[in-house]
Design an enzyme around this catalytic site. Structure first.
Site, PDB file in Angstrom:
ATOM      1  N   GLU A  74       0.863  -1.194   0.000  1.00 28.05           N
ATOM      2  CA  GLU A  74       0.000   0.000   0.000  1.00 28.05           C
ATOM      3  C   GLU A  74       0.895   1.239   0.000  1.00 28.05           C
ATOM      4  O   GLU A  74       1.828   1.343   0.802  1.00 28.05           O
ATOM      5  CB  GLU A  74      -0.880  -0.039   1.253  1.00 28.05           C
ATOM      6  CG  GLU A  74      -1.492   1.294   1.667  1.00 28.05           C
ATOM      7  CD  GLU A  74      -2.396   1.915   0.610  1.00 28.05           C
ATOM      8  OE1 GLU A  74      -3.374   1.260   0.213  1.00 28.05           O
ATOM      9  OE2 GLU A  74      -2.125   3.061   0.195  1.00 28.05           O
ATOM     10  N   ASP A 122      -6.290  -3.848  -5.613  1.00 32.25           N
ATOM     11  CA  ASP A 122      -7.406  -3.069  -5.066  1.00 32.25           C
ATOM     12  C   ASP A 122      -6.980  -1.608  -5.043  1.00 32.25           C
ATOM     13  O   ASP A 122      -6.717  -1.014  -3.994  1.00 32.25           O
ATOM     14  CB  ASP A 122      -7.734  -3.557  -3.643  1.00 32.25           C
ATOM     15  CG  ASP A 122      -8.815  -2.705  -2.989  1.00 32.25           C
ATOM     16  OD1 ASP A 122      -8.789  -2.603  -1.735  1.00 32.25           O
ATOM     17  OD2 ASP A 122      -9.642  -2.131  -3.717  1.00 32.25           O
ATOM     18  N   PRO A 171      -1.628   8.411  -7.842  1.00 35.58           N
ATOM     19  CA  PRO A 171      -0.691   7.287  -7.638  1.00 35.58           C
ATOM     20  C   PRO A 171      -1.204   5.971  -8.223  1.00 35.58           C
ATOM     21  O   PRO A 171      -0.444   5.055  -8.480  1.00 35.58           O
ATOM     22  CB  PRO A 171      -0.547   7.219  -6.120  1.00 35.58           C
ATOM     23  CG  PRO A 171      -1.726   7.927  -5.565  1.00 35.58           C
ATOM     24  CD  PRO A 171      -2.088   8.983  -6.555  1.00 35.58           C
TER      25      PRO A 171
HETATM   26  N1  SAM Z   1     -12.366   0.022  -3.701  1.00 32.38           N
HETATM   27  C1  SAM Z   1     -11.674   1.187  -4.223  1.00 32.38           C
HETATM   28  C2  SAM Z   1     -11.908   1.327  -5.697  1.00 32.38           C
HETATM   29  O1  SAM Z   1     -12.432   0.404  -6.292  1.00 32.38           O
HETATM   30  O2  SAM Z   1     -11.567   2.403  -6.223  1.00 32.38           O
HETATM   31  C3  SAM Z   1     -10.204   1.090  -3.878  1.00 32.38           C
HETATM   32  C4  SAM Z   1     -10.011   1.338  -2.422  1.00 32.38           C
HETATM   33  S1  SAM Z   1      -8.411   1.130  -1.780  1.00 32.38           S
HETATM   34  C5  SAM Z   1      -8.543   2.148  -0.420  1.00 32.38           C
HETATM   35  C6  SAM Z   1      -7.369   1.982  -2.921  1.00 32.38           C
HETATM   36  C7  SAM Z   1      -5.971   2.035  -2.355  1.00 32.38           C
HETATM   37  O3  SAM Z   1      -5.001   2.045  -3.396  1.00 32.38           O
HETATM   38  C8  SAM Z   1      -5.686   3.274  -1.499  1.00 32.38           C
HETATM   39  O4  SAM Z   1      -5.391   2.880  -0.181  1.00 32.38           O
HETATM   40  C9  SAM Z   1      -4.494   3.935  -2.180  1.00 32.38           C
HETATM   41  O5  SAM Z   1      -3.614   4.558  -1.265  1.00 32.38           O
HETATM   42  C10 SAM Z   1      -3.874   2.745  -2.862  1.00 32.38           C
HETATM   43  N2  SAM Z   1      -2.962   3.056  -3.976  1.00 32.38           N
HETATM   44  C11 SAM Z   1      -3.117   3.973  -4.956  1.00 32.38           C
HETATM   45  N3  SAM Z   1      -2.072   3.939  -5.797  1.00 32.38           N
HETATM   46  C12 SAM Z   1      -1.224   2.965  -5.329  1.00 32.38           C
HETATM   47  C13 SAM Z   1       0.019   2.446  -5.771  1.00 32.38           C
HETATM   48  N4  SAM Z   1       0.630   2.933  -6.881  1.00 32.38           N
HETATM   49  N5  SAM Z   1       0.589   1.434  -5.059  1.00 32.38           N
HETATM   50  C14 SAM Z   1      -0.021   0.937  -3.943  1.00 32.38           C
HETATM   51  N6  SAM Z   1      -1.204   1.392  -3.472  1.00 32.38           N
HETATM   52  C15 SAM Z   1      -1.801   2.395  -4.170  1.00 32.38           C
END
Ligand code: SAM
Length: 287
Positions: A108, A158, A165
């Site tokens: 994450e 996810d 990002p």
């Molecule tokens: N259920 C949601 C959706 O369908 O849009 C996704 C929810 S989840 C909280 C998304 C997560 O991806 C966030 O915690 C965000 O910080 C993480 N995230 C975004 N870009 C990322 C990356 N390049 N690497 C790892 N995590 C990432």
């Protein structure tokens, strides 16, 4: 943002959804994104990143059950699972319900999401962050995958939408790395947007995934706060048979795992791979 305001999602320019804000629980511009968690009378606690709803207490179970159980039940013998993103802990909660899984890793990018979802959305992880099988890595998912020498049975992306990002998690390099980091009969799934409004997301993922996986498709579920129709989930593996399991086999695997779900079941599993014709047409044109 203050209480009694109205929060408008900014995902689409000319069409959208809003939430009345009964109580702002937390907001911060983290090193990665704008994070806000607030209470809404209809959907419970809501978490948004960069103006886009990520999850709500009321309907999160649909998305998290489908993202976790479709690949895990199809695989049937997953031991090592990698979750990219997933900082709210919902996917982790559902993966941890599979007793046969003995290692779960989350990569994450934003530690603040984990910290404040633990505090303000505790039912999402439901204690799974304390599962001894679980390891949290704070890293960009692309970097984690490119530097990993580990192999996983299921990889679940996810992530946020391909802006900010999350953009790097929709690239061919990332998909190639995931293909490399999967064991034989491994399965990759990823949230891939609401295809009626974000069709290009699915078409582009399909084009890129096909360079690295021999079987690529989508499955779907309607998640109310990912408004505009069905949410599509990208599916990729090297074994087409994993996507064509009969309902009785799935039901037996569900019974063996003693899974009791609120949305997912064997019929939903198989039915979710049925896709609307407009999407099938768009995917066939993009071959
Ligand atoms: N259920 C949601 C959706 O369908 O849009 C996704 C929810 S989840 C909280 C998304 C997560 O991806 C966030 O915690 C965000 O910080 C993480 N995230 C975004 N870009 C990322 C990356 N390049 N690497 C790892 N995590 C990432």
């Amino acid at each position: 943002m203050s209480n009694q305001e109205t929060w408008h999602e900014t995902l689409h320019d000319h069409f959208g959804q809003y939430f009345t804000v009964d109580n702002v629980l937390y907001q911060e511009t983290t090193g990665q994104q704008d994070l806000v968690i607030f209470e809404n009378a209809a959907m419970g606690r809501v978490m948004a990143l960069d103006g886009i709803v990520q999850t709500t207490e009321r309907d999160e179970f649909i998305y998290h059950e489908m993202m976790a159980h479709v690949p895990l039940i199809a695989h049937g013998n997953a031991k090592k699972v990698l979750i990219i993103g997933g900082g709210d802990g919902g996917i982790l909660r559902e993966v941890s319900r599979h007793p046969g899984v003995d290692q779960i890793t989350i990569a994450e990018i934003d530690a603040a999401v984990v910290t404040f979802c633990k505090k303000y959305l505790p039912r999402h992880n439901a204690g799974a962050f304390d599962d001894p099988r679980f390891t949290l890595v704070i890293a960009d998912g692309v970097d984690f995958i490119s530097q990993s020498s580990e192999k996983f049975d299921v990889i679940i992306s996810d992530c946020t939408d391909p802006i900010g990002p999350g953009k790097s998690l929709f690239t061919s390099d990332f998909y190639q790395g995931c293909a490399r980091c999967l064991n034989q009969d491994g399965i990759f799934v990823a949230q891939n947007g609401v295809c009626f409004l974000q069709q290009d997301e699915a078409v582009n993922s399909h084009l890129k995934l096909r360079h690295h996986f021999s079987d690529v498709s989508f499955y779907q579920a309607a998640v109310p706060t990912y408004y505009g129709g069905i949410m599509t989930f990208a599916w990729a593996s090297q074994n087409p048979a994993l996507r064509h399991l009969d309902t009785a086999t799935l039901a037996a695997c569900i019974d063996k795992t003693e899974l009791i779900c609120r949305y997912y079941n064997a019929a939903i599993h198989n039915g979710s791979f049925a896709l609307p014709q407009y999407l099938l047409n768009a995917l066939s044109v993009s071959r």
